[in-house]
Design an enzyme around this catalytic site. Sequence first.
Site, mmCIF file in Angstrom:
data_model
loop_
_atom_site.group_PDB
_atom_site.id
_atom_site.type_symbol
_atom_site.label_atom_id
_atom_site.label_comp_id
_atom_site.label_asym_id
_atom_site.label_seq_id
_atom_site.Cartn_x
_atom_site.Cartn_y
_atom_site.Cartn_z
ATOM 1 N N TYR A 157 -18.989 -13.268 3.937
ATOM 2 C CA TYR A 157 -19.846 -12.188 4.420
ATOM 3 C C TYR A 157 -20.177 -11.303 3.231
ATOM 4 O O TYR A 157 -19.286 -10.950 2.457
ATOM 5 C CB TYR A 157 -19.132 -11.330 5.472
ATOM 6 C CG TYR A 157 -19.181 -11.902 6.862
ATOM 7 C CD1 TYR A 157 -20.397 -12.251 7.448
ATOM 8 C CD2 TYR A 157 -18.009 -12.085 7.592
ATOM 9 C CE1 TYR A 157 -20.440 -12.769 8.731
ATOM 10 C CE2 TYR A 157 -18.042 -12.602 8.878
ATOM 11 C CZ TYR A 157 -19.261 -12.941 9.441
ATOM 12 O OH TYR A 157 -19.308 -13.445 10.693
ATOM 13 N N ASP A 168 -10.572 -9.618 5.578
ATOM 14 C CA ASP A 168 -9.400 -9.837 4.732
ATOM 15 C C ASP A 168 -9.538 -11.157 3.987
ATOM 16 O O ASP A 168 -9.123 -12.205 4.453
ATOM 17 C CB ASP A 168 -8.134 -9.850 5.598
ATOM 18 C CG ASP A 168 -6.893 -9.667 4.750
ATOM 19 O OD1 ASP A 168 -7.042 -9.388 3.543
ATOM 20 O OD2 ASP A 168 -5.790 -9.805 5.287
ATOM 21 N N CYS A 177 16.057 -36.345 10.495
ATOM 22 C CA CYS A 177 16.541 -37.495 11.239
ATOM 23 C C CYS A 177 15.880 -38.702 10.582
ATOM 24 O O CYS A 177 14.663 -38.752 10.454
ATOM 25 C CB CYS A 177 16.105 -37.368 12.697
ATOM 26 S SG CYS A 177 16.208 -38.916 13.586
ATOM 27 N N ARG A 190 -13.371 -11.163 -8.455
ATOM 28 C CA ARG A 190 -13.293 -9.803 -8.959
ATOM 29 C C ARG A 190 -12.454 -9.729 -10.238
ATOM 30 O O ARG A 190 -12.708 -8.892 -11.096
ATOM 31 C CB ARG A 190 -12.683 -8.955 -7.851
ATOM 32 C CG ARG A 190 -12.307 -7.599 -8.277
ATOM 33 C CD ARG A 190 -12.064 -6.761 -7.048
ATOM 34 N NE ARG A 190 -11.018 -5.810 -7.275
ATOM 35 C CZ ARG A 190 -10.427 -5.125 -6.318
ATOM 36 N NH1 ARG A 190 -10.762 -5.332 -5.070
ATOM 37 N NH2 ARG A 190 -9.512 -4.259 -6.596
ATOM 38 N N CYS A 241 17.189 -38.350 19.392
ATOM 39 C CA CYS A 241 17.740 -39.710 19.472
ATOM 40 C C CYS A 241 19.239 -39.772 19.243
ATOM 41 O O CYS A 241 19.858 -40.817 19.432
ATOM 42 C CB CYS A 241 17.033 -40.623 18.473
ATOM 43 S SG CYS A 241 17.431 -40.220 16.756
ATOM 44 N N GLU A 268 -18.112 -0.601 8.438
ATOM 45 C CA GLU A 268 -18.117 -2.074 8.452
ATOM 46 C C GLU A 268 -16.697 -2.580 8.631
ATOM 47 O O GLU A 268 -15.745 -1.882 8.298
ATOM 48 C CB GLU A 268 -18.643 -2.598 7.099
ATOM 49 C CG GLU A 268 -20.050 -2.177 6.793
ATOM 50 C CD GLU A 268 -20.375 -2.331 5.306
ATOM 51 O OE1 GLU A 268 -19.734 -3.146 4.625
ATOM 52 O OE2 GLU A 268 -21.260 -1.603 4.850
ATOM 53 N N LYS A 314 -13.496 -4.544 7.545
ATOM 54 C CA LYS A 314 -12.940 -4.908 6.241
ATOM 55 C C LYS A 314 -12.348 -6.309 6.358
ATOM 56 O O LYS A 314 -11.239 -6.502 6.847
ATOM 57 C CB LYS A 314 -11.880 -3.901 5.812
ATOM 58 C CG LYS A 314 -11.401 -4.137 4.388
ATOM 59 C CD LYS A 314 -10.531 -2.971 3.930
ATOM 60 C CE LYS A 314 -10.178 -3.106 2.460
ATOM 61 N NZ LYS A 314 -9.399 -4.308 2.167
ATOM 62 N N LEU A 357 -10.936 0.066 -3.210
ATOM 63 C CA LEU A 357 -11.173 1.170 -2.293
ATOM 64 C C LEU A 357 -9.894 1.973 -2.124
ATOM 65 O O LEU A 357 -8.792 1.423 -2.139
ATOM 66 C CB LEU A 357 -11.587 0.634 -0.914
ATOM 67 C CG LEU A 357 -12.982 0.032 -0.800
ATOM 68 C CD1 LEU A 357 -13.144 -0.628 0.558
ATOM 69 C CD2 LEU A 357 -14.037 1.110 -0.995
ATOM 70 N N CYS A 408 13.167 -42.932 16.330
ATOM 71 C CA CYS A 408 13.500 -41.713 17.076
ATOM 72 C C CYS A 408 12.321 -41.335 17.971
ATOM 73 O O CYS A 408 11.185 -41.215 17.495
ATOM 74 C CB CYS A 408 13.789 -40.598 16.081
ATOM 75 S SG CYS A 408 13.811 -38.957 16.795
ATOM 76 N N ASP A 451 0.828 -1.208 0.000
ATOM 77 C CA ASP A 451 0.000 0.000 0.000
ATOM 78 C C ASP A 451 0.862 1.257 0.000
ATOM 79 O O ASP A 451 0.537 2.250 -0.642
ATOM 80 C CB ASP A 451 -0.931 0.016 1.217
ATOM 81 C CG ASP A 451 -2.012 -1.054 1.109
ATOM 82 O OD1 ASP A 451 -2.282 -1.503 -0.022
ATOM 83 O OD2 ASP A 451 -2.571 -1.442 2.150
ATOM 84 N N LYS A 458 -6.926 1.548 7.055
ATOM 85 C CA LYS A 458 -6.089 0.355 7.216
ATOM 86 C C LYS A 458 -5.294 0.414 8.521
ATOM 87 O O LYS A 458 -4.635 1.424 8.797
ATOM 88 C CB LYS A 458 -5.090 0.260 6.049
ATOM 89 C CG LYS A 458 -5.722 -0.045 4.713
ATOM 90 C CD LYS A 458 -6.045 -1.529 4.618
ATOM 91 C CE LYS A 458 -6.196 -2.006 3.193
ATOM 92 N NZ LYS A 458 -4.977 -2.285 2.482
ATOM 93 N N CYS A 471 20.468 -35.690 15.719
ATOM 94 C CA CYS A 471 19.090 -35.426 16.142
ATOM 95 C C CYS A 471 19.059 -35.161 17.641
ATOM 96 O O CYS A 471 19.597 -35.949 18.421
ATOM 97 C CB CYS A 471 18.216 -36.635 15.792
ATOM 98 S SG CYS A 471 16.577 -36.540 16.528
HETATM 99 S S1 IVH Z 1 -17.028 -2.282 -0.147
HETATM 100 C C1 IVH Z 1 -16.741 -0.326 -4.287
HETATM 101 N N1 IVH Z 1 -17.094 -3.469 2.211
HETATM 102 O O1 IVH Z 1 -12.011 -4.835 0.408
HETATM 103 C C2 IVH Z 1 -16.475 -0.719 -2.903
HETATM 104 N N2 IVH Z 1 -15.340 -4.027 0.719
HETATM 105 O O2 IVH Z 1 -10.648 -2.782 -2.026
HETATM 106 C C3 IVH Z 1 -16.528 -2.166 -2.747
HETATM 107 N N3 IVH Z 1 -13.841 -5.738 1.569
HETATM 108 O O3 IVH Z 1 -11.496 -6.799 -1.955
HETATM 109 C C4 IVH Z 1 -15.979 -2.616 -1.494
HETATM 110 N N4 IVH Z 1 -14.819 -6.051 3.497
HETATM 111 O O4 IVH Z 1 -13.948 -7.211 -1.216
HETATM 112 C C5 IVH Z 1 -16.447 -3.332 1.048
HETATM 113 N N5 IVH Z 1 -17.308 -4.444 4.298
HETATM 114 C C6 IVH Z 1 -16.660 -4.323 3.135
HETATM 115 C C7 IVH Z 1 -15.505 -5.084 2.842
HETATM 116 C C8 IVH Z 1 -14.879 -4.893 1.606
HETATM 117 C C9 IVH Z 1 -13.824 -6.425 2.723
HETATM 118 C C10 IVH Z 1 -12.862 -5.917 0.467
HETATM 119 C C11 IVH Z 1 -13.441 -5.961 -0.897
HETATM 120 C C12 IVH Z 1 -12.265 -5.655 -1.759
HETATM 121 C C13 IVH Z 1 -11.504 -4.693 -0.897
HETATM 122 C C14 IVH Z 1 -11.747 -3.276 -1.366
#
Ligand code: IVH
Length: 683
Positions: free
Chosen positions: A223, A120, A424, A139, A409, A116, A118, A86, A429, A40, A312, A406
Amino acid sequence: MEAKRERAAERAAQLRREIDEHNYRYHVLDQPVISDADFDRMMQELIDIEQCFPELRAADSPTARVGGEPLPGFATVAHRQPMLGLENAFNETELHEFDGRVRRAAGLEAVAYFCELKIDGLAVALQYEEGLFTRGSTRGDGFTGEEITHNLRTIKQLPLRLPEPVTLEARGEVYISRVDFENMNRTRHEQSEPLFANPRNAAAGSLRQLDPRVSAERPLRIYLYGLGQPNPDLASQAEALAYLEQLRLPVNPHRTLCHGIAAVWDFCRSWQEERHRLPYEIDGIVIKVNDLELQRLLGSTSRSPRWAIAYKYPPEEKTTRVLDIRVNVGRTGTITPVAILEPVFLSGSTVQRASLHNEEILAEKEVLIGDTVVVRKAGEVIPEVVQALKEKRTGSEIRFAMPDRCPSCGAAVYRLPGEAARRCLNPSCPAQVVERLVHFASRRAMDIEGLGPAVAELLWRERLAADVADLYFLERAQLEPLERLAEKSAANLVDAIARSRGNPLHRLLFGLGIRFVGERASRLLAERFLTLDALQGAGTEELTAVPEIGPKIAEAVMHFFSSPQTGELLGKLRRAGVNFAEPAAAPAAGRTLAGLTFVFSGSLERLTRVEAALLVEERGGQVASAVSKKTDFLVAGEAPGGKLERARELGVKVLDENRFLEMLGRREPGVGTTILPDSYAGS
Ligand code: IVH
């Protein structure tokens, strides 16, 4: 100014090369070599340069596109609405800047934001038609994704039919929980398979399996967080999520409406530490303008919506001291160096040990005993040493050398050609014997409750179990006097061992810990050969004829059975009355249409098109929208139109509805018809 511009141009070119490489490793190979935070930062630097020097912008800059490339091997899906990424904010100031931009564009004093977690994982789009789940995709590059309907169908949380017959596209994140990720990697480690670096990679790898049977065994979860095209009755993001929930789609419960950016910042901070206690990983908070009308007004750039931002979290890193470096001996004799650390609280738990992987990595990182080191959790789970702080050395640090013998043993250890680890090779062992007992008893093998590492060690020390077959000859009276085993648990252990005698063959096979034979290979072999004797008698050809079983596994299986120790062990297990057979599988729908592509045209009488497509996909076939040379069958209903002509031109076989149903096994074939595909030629 000119010199500055030149430097900027050089730096931008370098960043683009590096970002492209990291993008490829991350999105295509699923093998990133730098952290998301580092990535990033590079991306941000490039964005900054391009902002200062707009003439340096280029159509092929990584800043001008959305993500990875679709993998070859999958059908592609064009997203009706592009799946954007995003923009990121790394601190409070950047959040305020975002809020400023939104308020100026909207002409408002204060804006309500919906926050919300995010998650991973991996972004996916799910298409529901008249309530039925018809198609899912990744995507990809934001415009075109990979078609992964089958893999998504294996996610049990996802309803295949919604409670209402609505047509919509839901978007969300597929992920793997921390616990499931650890279990997955433990199994992979046991099977000497490469480990996933973090849950995200494990999810990506599982979702992009060409074989949905493999992804079905992977613990994927999801989710949902939005709609591709919100329906006009919805006024806000809050309502959109409530709507998804009402449709029984899984939506993360940790979400909140914030009036103003100060409340947003409070929400972000409240999860800074708390996030480590979640059962899954998040890498930030997503902040969205709540009002959907205002979202539409703000619009998007080519990369990201102007109405949302991701805050982030910095990955947590701590410094601590290496008290010692020791080696661990695994079930197959692998010797792994491990740093023993001064305990440190890191990302939610106290860390006292960190794997140094193997001697090459150890040498690369130049970690000495006594060093002050930076540690973090790889993928927020597995503690690892990031680097040694050489400036903190006092001169009293000690270099660690991998042992020649080892530690368990005393046998000589070897580094076999092509392997990074020393091993080993002594099968008796003690460390290996104990690890083998633990593996044999583990939940996914023979599932003997109460036989963990401590008990296994005790049994070995007391000379009660030198191999897994000895377990079946244990008696309660032998166990009761042992200091660690109270009367009750001795009885429970004997019962649990006795119960495991009747397990199906695939559990036994997995428990025996044959090299490269993991849970899945054990199941495939057991289902194919049905008895241990049949498997034992199989040669290379028969073994590799089993789908997914390659020469490496075949050789390992034959090698295992050819050893005299195996013969002795199996003889003992047989005498102990352990089951050596796999129960015959219940007849299933079967993948009778695997590899075949169908196109539908015109209306069918007894099925809707969506149902017909699902029936094909359930049996492993594919459905395409247009007739091409790759089409195997055109199913022609009432008024089939141009597709029928095209099929005739290309010599594609044409079926009517009845014949199609016969092929699915939904109707008894009529007299004189066969259901072999060739019989449809020219019909
Ligand atoms: S909204 C146009 N909400 O984060 C906006 N994204 O770069 C669409 N992600 O891989 C994203 N949790 O899948 C949104 N609660 C959430 C999220 C979320 C995870 C992921 C998304 C994408 C990345 C955005």
